[in-house]
Design a protein around this motif. Sequence first.
Motif, mmCIF file in Angstrom:
data_model
loop_
_atom_site.group_PDB
_atom_site.id
_atom_site.type_symbol
_atom_site.label_atom_id
_atom_site.label_comp_id
_atom_site.label_asym_id
_atom_site.label_seq_id
_atom_site.Cartn_x
_atom_site.Cartn_y
_atom_site.Cartn_z
ATOM 1 N N THR A 213 0.815 -1.260 -0.218
ATOM 2 C CA THR A 213 0.133 0.015 -0.278
ATOM 3 C C THR A 213 0.792 1.216 -0.092
ATOM 4 O O THR A 213 2.011 1.070 0.379
ATOM 5 C CB THR A 213 -1.101 0.061 1.124
ATOM 6 O OG1 THR A 213 -0.353 0.227 2.184
ATOM 7 C CG2 THR A 213 -1.718 -1.246 1.156
ATOM 8 N N LEU A 214 0.280 2.277 -0.446
ATOM 9 C CA LEU A 214 0.978 3.725 -0.485
ATOM 10 C C LEU A 214 -0.176 4.825 -0.116
ATOM 11 O O LEU A 214 -1.244 4.889 -0.881
ATOM 12 C CB LEU A 214 1.665 3.686 -2.030
ATOM 13 C CG LEU A 214 2.543 5.121 -2.176
ATOM 14 C CD1 LEU A 214 3.647 5.000 -1.168
ATOM 15 C CD2 LEU A 214 3.006 5.350 -3.685
ATOM 16 N N LYS A 215 0.482 5.696 0.705
ATOM 17 C CA LYS A 215 -0.191 6.955 0.888
ATOM 18 C C LYS A 215 0.466 8.138 0.139
ATOM 19 O O LYS A 215 1.626 8.229 0.214
ATOM 20 C CB LYS A 215 -0.468 7.204 2.056
ATOM 21 C CG LYS A 215 -1.432 6.403 3.148
ATOM 22 C CD LYS A 215 -1.431 7.006 4.476
ATOM 23 C CE LYS A 215 -2.447 6.015 5.347
ATOM 24 N NZ LYS A 215 -2.119 6.523 6.687
ATOM 25 N N LEU A 216 -0.087 8.645 -0.627
ATOM 26 C CA LEU A 216 0.454 10.263 -1.212
ATOM 27 C C LEU A 216 -0.287 11.318 -0.477
ATOM 28 O O LEU A 216 -1.334 11.344 -0.246
ATOM 29 C CB LEU A 216 0.149 10.119 -2.530
ATOM 30 C CG LEU A 216 0.242 9.019 -3.469
ATOM 31 C CD1 LEU A 216 -0.130 9.395 -5.022
ATOM 32 C CD2 LEU A 216 1.936 8.518 -3.525
ATOM 33 N N HIS A 217 0.784 12.183 -0.056
ATOM 34 C CA HIS A 217 0.321 13.410 0.584
ATOM 35 C C HIS A 217 0.746 14.480 -0.134
ATOM 36 O O HIS A 217 1.997 14.633 -0.262
ATOM 37 C CB HIS A 217 0.572 13.483 1.866
ATOM 38 C CG HIS A 217 -0.145 12.711 2.679
ATOM 39 N ND1 HIS A 217 -0.062 12.322 4.258
ATOM 40 C CD2 HIS A 217 -1.431 11.718 2.416
ATOM 41 C CE1 HIS A 217 -1.002 11.617 4.727
ATOM 42 N NE2 HIS A 217 -1.800 11.243 3.582
#
Length: 311
Positions: A213-217
Amino acid sequence: MDERVRYNDFSGFLAAHFPYKVQKISINAGFTCPNRDGTKGYGGCTYCNNQTFNPAYCHTEKPVGQQVREGVAFFSRKYPKMKYLAYFQAYTNTYAGLEELKRMYEEALEVENVVGLVIGTRPDCMPDSLLDYLERLNRQTFLIVEYGIESTDNRTLKRINRGHTFECTADAVRKTAQRKILTGGHVILGLPGESGRQIIAQAETISELPLNTLKLHQLQLVKGTRMAHEYAEHPEEFHLYKADEYIDLTIDYLEHLRPDIVIERFISQSPKELLIAPDWGLKNYEFTERIKKRMKERDSWQGKHYKNRIQ
């Protein structure tokens, strides 16, 4: 391509693991960080103010179990059939002795309707002894370990006072994935000194890691941070993206990202009273709908240009 499959979304990922709806319950267990307490440095990451993370029920004077129960009570009024993931979010949630960590994790899991853990941490705070324990725990419950990656550029990591290198990140992610533990990452798009081309190239580097999984902010300037002070003194060193500009940057990033990585989110939302800039006035779901609309307009999808190296 149908817009429903233009990127690998987190709701689909959860639906593949659970036959019911699940919700994260944020926990502040009172941890600090090695670049705050002097082990690696002082002051923490230059962009960080942990007040931006915590819901009202997260108070460190409350035991972990109480925080989780209050979080469950908050959501269950509206969603009585919901199940929960205890999310150890604030600061570095593996930065303590093994027995203390085990006690807190297991206390959270004892709360009724909690079906798993998400543990946010730094890549330089994952000793083998803890990985051994988490490997065993992973056989008993749902578990994600989420690493703050932030950037793949060591110059940027030094500038933002991360206190570790990207090589350290890559090593921690690989060791965790080798234990068959679901492994997530978090990156910030728009850090000072990184051009759009460098950010898009980052997606290819991230894709080489065994991330699930990956979160982009987006970069946000928050009151009370060293970065806010730097911006006040040298605003010319920062590029604060407008919403539409950031949408196109994010889509470019997705096009160069490995298509099986699950995208958990595209933006973060700091409290209005703490946020300096940029203030787009968009909720997470509103931004996501704009991403989907723009991807359809561009006939874009995650991985469209994967392995097409950006020079």
